[in-house]
Design a protein around this motif. Sequence first.
Motif, PDB file in Angstrom:
ATOM      1  N   LYS A   1       0.864  -1.547   0.049  1.00 51.19           N
ATOM      2  CA  LYS A   1       0.262  -0.083   0.358  1.00 51.19           C
ATOM      3  C   LYS A   1       0.727   1.323  -0.292  1.00 51.19           C
ATOM      4  O   LYS A   1       0.625   2.235  -0.923  1.00 51.19           O
ATOM      5  N   THR A   2       1.582   0.906   0.860  1.00 55.84           N
ATOM      6  CA  THR A   2       2.992   2.432   0.896  1.00 55.84           C
ATOM      7  C   THR A   2       3.701   2.287  -0.054  1.00 55.84           C
ATOM      8  O   THR A   2       4.637   3.170   0.108  1.00 55.84           O
ATOM      9  N   LYS A   3       4.568   1.599  -0.281  1.00 55.44           N
ATOM     10  CA  LYS A   3       5.644   1.615  -0.423  1.00 55.44           C
ATOM     11  C   LYS A   3       7.313   1.383   0.572  1.00 55.44           C
ATOM     12  O   LYS A   3       8.230   1.818   0.395  1.00 55.44           O
ATOM     13  N   CYS A   4       6.761   1.582   1.736  1.00 55.64           N
ATOM     14  CA  CYS A   4       7.209   1.186   2.951  1.00 55.64           C
ATOM     15  C   CYS A   4       8.113   0.299   3.104  1.00 55.64           C
ATOM     16  O   CYS A   4       7.245  -0.959   3.469  1.00 55.64           O
ATOM     17  N   LEU A   5       9.226   0.137   3.537  1.00 59.63           N
ATOM     18  CA  LEU A   5       9.846  -1.236   4.040  1.00 59.63           C
ATOM     19  C   LEU A   5      10.277  -0.805   5.329  1.00 59.63           C
ATOM     20  O   LEU A   5      10.579  -2.665   5.941  1.00 59.63           O
ATOM     21  N   PHE A   6      10.545   0.412   6.164  1.00 56.53           N
ATOM     22  CA  PHE A   6      11.083   0.219   7.167  1.00 56.53           C
ATOM     23  C   PHE A   6       8.892   0.355   8.340  1.00 56.53           C
ATOM     24  O   PHE A   6       8.678   1.192   8.233  1.00 56.53           O
ATOM     25  N   SER A   7       9.961  -0.302   9.694  1.00 55.37           N
ATOM     26  CA  SER A   7       8.319   0.407  10.887  1.00 55.37           C
ATOM     27  C   SER A   7       9.063   1.525  11.965  1.00 55.37           C
ATOM     28  O   SER A   7      10.365   1.104  12.079  1.00 55.37           O
ATOM     29  N   LEU A   8       8.645   2.530  11.778  1.00 58.49           N
ATOM     30  CA  LEU A   8       9.061   3.761  12.580  1.00 58.49           C
ATOM     31  C   LEU A   8       9.394   2.828  14.164  1.00 58.49           C
ATOM     32  O   LEU A   8      10.238   3.476  14.680  1.00 58.49           O
ATOM     33  N   PHE A   9       8.358   2.364  14.324  1.00 64.12           N
ATOM     34  CA  PHE A   9       8.556   1.648  15.918  1.00 64.12           C
ATOM     35  C   PHE A   9       9.807  -0.084  15.819  1.00 64.12           C
ATOM     36  O   PHE A   9      10.434   0.028  17.435  1.00 64.12           O
ATOM     37  N   ARG A  10       9.774  -0.828  14.883  1.00 62.44           N
ATOM     38  CA  ARG A  10      10.327  -1.912  15.366  1.00 62.44           C
ATOM     39  C   ARG A  10      11.831  -1.568  14.744  1.00 62.44           C
ATOM     40  O   ARG A  10      12.903  -2.627  15.129  1.00 62.44           O
ATOM     41  N   ASP A  11      11.790  -1.096  13.246  1.00 62.64           N
ATOM     42  CA  ASP A  11      13.263  -1.304  12.749  1.00 62.64           C
ATOM     43  C   ASP A  11      14.034   0.227  13.485  1.00 62.64           C
ATOM     44  O   ASP A  11      15.285   0.167  12.846  1.00 62.64           O
ATOM     45  N   THR A  12      13.763   1.191  14.417  1.00 62.07           N
ATOM     46  CA  THR A  12      14.639   1.823  14.575  1.00 62.07           C
ATOM     47  C   THR A  12      14.985   2.067  16.606  1.00 62.07           C
ATOM     48  O   THR A  12      14.803   2.508  16.952  1.00 62.07           O
ATOM     49  N   GLY A  13      13.814   1.040  16.903  1.00 61.10           N
ATOM     50  CA  GLY A  13      14.386   0.154  18.339  1.00 61.10           C
ATOM     51  C   GLY A  13      13.522   1.387  19.314  1.00 61.10           C
ATOM     52  O   GLY A  13      12.737   2.497  18.948  1.00 61.10           O
ATOM     53  N   HIS A  14      12.961   0.173  20.662  1.00 60.20           N
ATOM     54  CA  HIS A  14      12.458   1.200  21.695  1.00 60.20           C
ATOM     55  C   HIS A  14      13.904   2.388  21.999  1.00 60.20           C
ATOM     56  O   HIS A  14      12.759   3.139  22.153  1.00 60.20           O
ATOM     57  N   PRO A  15      14.541   2.295  21.978  1.00 55.15           N
ATOM     58  CA  PRO A  15      15.217   4.039  22.096  1.00 55.15           C
ATOM     59  C   PRO A  15      14.754   5.116  21.437  1.00 55.15           C
ATOM     60  O   PRO A  15      14.286   6.335  22.151  1.00 55.15           O
TER      61      PRO A  15
END
Length: 1105
Positions: free
Chosen positions: A374-388
């Motif tokens: 739907k968005t051509k997005c491969l990165f998750s803001l929360f999961r791929d950048t981590g909890h910090p």
Amino acid sequence: MEQAPSTVKTVHITVTNGYDLKGFKGDTPVTFVRAEFNQAVLGDSSKITVSPEGTAKYNFTTNFELNPDGGITLDDLAHKPLFLTVTEVLPKEKKQKDEKTLTLGQAVVDLLPLLEGEDSFETVVPLHPVPGSPLETPSPGSKQCSLDVKVFVAEPLLTPAQVSASNLLKVTLEAAYSVPESFVPGGLQQNYMVGLQVPSVGEKDYAMVFKNGNLKLGGEKEIVPRPKKWPIANILAPGANNIPDAFIVGGPYEEEEGELNHPEDREFRNQAECIKKRIVWDLESRCYLDPSAVASFQKRIADCRLWPVEITRVPLVSVPKGKAGKLEKADDENQLSSHGVAYVNMVPLLYPGVKRIRGAFHVYPYIDSAVFEKTKCLFSLFRDTGHPLAHNNKAGGLNSPLSKPVSKNLKEEKQPSKDKEMDGRARPGDLQAPSIKSQSSDTPLEGEAPLSHNLEGQQYVEAGTYIVLEIQLDKALVPKRMPEDLARRVKEMIPPRPPLTRRTGGAQKAVSDYHTQIKSISRAILDEYHRMFGKQVTKQESEVDSETLEEQKCQLNYELNCSGKYFAFKEQLKHAVVKIVREKYLKTTAFESQEELQIFISELYVFLVDQMHVALNQSIPDDTQGPASTIPTSSEQLRLFAFEAEVNENYEVAAVYYEERLVREPQNLDHWLDYGAFCLLTEDITKAQECFRKALSLNENHIHSLLLCGVLAVLMENYEQAEIFFEDATCLEPSNVIAWTLLGLFYEIQNNDIRMEMAFHEAFKQLQARTVQTKPKSAGTAENVDDSVKIEHSFGPWGAMHDSASAVRSEGLTGVKPRSSHLLSPHPPAELHPSPQGPSTVLSSLDEFIEESAKGHSGSQEPIMTLQPLEPSLTQKSSNVLLKELTSKKAPATIFMETIRFLMKVNAVQFVHRVLAHELLCPQGGPSCEYYLVLAQTHLLKKDFAKTEEYLQQATQMDYLNPNVWGVKGHLYFLSGNHAEAKACYERTISFVVDASEMHFIFLRLGHIYLEEKEYEKAKRTYMQVCKRSPSCLTWLGLGIACYRLEELTEAEDALSEANALNNYNAEVWAYLTLVCLKVSVSYCAFTKPFQTQLRKKGWATAGS
């Protein structure tokens, strides 16, 4: 974000006075002000004693520096406020080494004006009390405590050009409604978070994260308006959380841009927002976009219209006492729980003039493949950048975009890339290859565990969870033309035309001079006659016999010729006749042939003789002769005559009627529009454009004139002007469905998909709003109109077009360029005329189309002549019941079908097939009876009878009881020569309780068939019906013929006289009048002269038998 300034600039803050202050230990406490910005203390004021009146003069000045190379940036000014904390210094007690302080309150200063090009501003900010502060209970009669603050810089931070080219993005997260049942207030405390990524310049994306949502149980609706809050934690005073002058105001669901804005969603949303659990944030986050970031933002929306907005929750636990008041993760290795995503369509921000979108968006489980699709997005803001990233809110809270402490150095910025190599996840400052950009591969990143399912996220779908989000820009990405500019451009293209002044030397003056000379010469001749024969006439008491008069005439002629007076009279008239030739007949060149000369002389002679009689009658009135009776014709009747001529393909006669209407009322724009539609029928596009532009020059705010000028501009491939016309129409009448739809069709021709989508969306929204408004009225439709008179609906296409939304207003089912279908016979009479019988003459066949009958007017229309007699009470009642059952099954109109009706009415058939394609694909449309009926009409225009019959068969299968289908079917068979089938279809049509839109021509053609088959009684009844509804020359002629064949000569003479009064140029009427008079033994000579005159005018050799 990356900033425009290239040098360090200093922002100065001055706190001058405090008002209505009081302390814990009395009314004159010692206080000081502390200034904080970007999680750093800027400084403290000196300690000032408050006066008994509550005033403190601080005169405290501090500053901070803007540094684009790693310090405080312009973006920090956009989304971070300046905090001013007022603290009371308590008196020292014995043996007390340090002073004790207690916080009284906190004030918030929004620094946004500095980004609007201002170099200074002054404000009075309220001082919000902290819990337990004495400021919570103000003294009687005192105002809220406040501070005087002045903010200034040496020179504006942004130049006017930078202010104009930059923008400010504001994202407000209101709440998530109907959250899963597993979300409970008790138990382990959760941090509910929502985040999205905003593109900027270069390869970085910046994250907006909204944290610490408040989980609430259902029971009552959130109040509106309510203040928006800063997305910053650890603000001391509760009131300081609110952003000044920023409120959530809500609005009708139908006006939102989200997914749950349809009428069928209203009940669910009411329940979700009143009864069910919800998570409330009410946070507004801002982001400054410099000119290059604006371009990147706009390009990203064009590339990826859906942007992911993630939602999740993270469990929090309290840390040991040494760090009381802070929350941290329960377990760094825990996976995110209840990870969901909402897809926000950002395309409306690319619509002209649109600065804000707000709506409700469904939450779905976060699954990588679905999000990428739907968005051509491969990165998750929360999961791929981590909890910090999610928990970087210990001091001042995570702001949007990612904030960095001022003390951070460049070495620390390099660390995340090393960390990324170790754990395979991107850190907050290193979101490479913008997450919303299209990627070359749809495979997950290396080292990333692909998620094929999300059971916890599936709870959102089962619960029907949705988030309410608002995205707002300070300036529209795509500017919209101002209405004043559009009006000016239209005025430049079509300047108003003042009415023409009457010429004193025109044709009317020439004829008037001729009358004067005739009267002068007649008086001179009478004087000569009295001189010669006056005494002789007075001696004779009786009348002079004919022989004596003839002798006197010869003597008078001899005297005039001998004296030269005859030639003097001729010379006296010569100049007046020459003026008539030049001014009346506009003849100034030589004739090409002798035959042409003779024709012109004959025509001129007839005119001069007629005008001589007029002048003589004025000078010598005949008292014994009464005034000639004339039947005045109205504009509506002339429109009917013109329409009948169109149907007979007698375009020259139709043009005469249209031009007569224009001569009578040149300032009536409806007449110009009718004539322009006729010119479109005859494919004279240039003249049609002139007519529509003339109508627009009479009224620059007339919507239909603007739309038709736009349609003609498209047909003539003048696309720039077409866009101006259509846009001006939508500005003048934003609720006009047809205007928005035509604008969308124009953008489709231009291959501008985004604007096409915008226009169609707006048209659908306006149609939906109108449907909601008209629903309560439909139950009370009037049904009691006099059944004794059948009146055709008024033909007012330009003023009341959208009053009948459910009616396709094709002016002629006979063919849509339609009217060119042949009317009464293969050899139709030359013209058609109407009668002056008041409003009943106004024409239904021109105004209302297919579903007018479905409006509930069943009681207002008597059953038109049926072949079988009907019992009035029983049949009328049962027919009305049947009608209501049928109308309840009618599909609602779509924006495309409404536009088709308009285009068919004005003969713009070139657009119809394009719109029909949209109607076929429209979710609310698709193949319908009306759809096939319009297709049949367009093919009937081309005389493609096979295709017409095929589409009519489809229409019949979908709505067997639609009278319009049977009416068009009858026209098809009539034009193809199958009169037996046409008769059956027409008889079925008139047997319905609800009228078809073409009843005038259905009756005419059915009567003609009856005459052909010698069923004269049926023909008589049929023509009497149509004469009662919409009388014209042809209706009275048909009735006269039927009565003549039935040997009812008196009735035949009356009917033919009516026809002759309406149109005394119809040779067939004269022929039947002669036959009637011969049968009743009236002197043949009484009719020979006028009869032959009319035959010569029409070129007929004989009268016919």
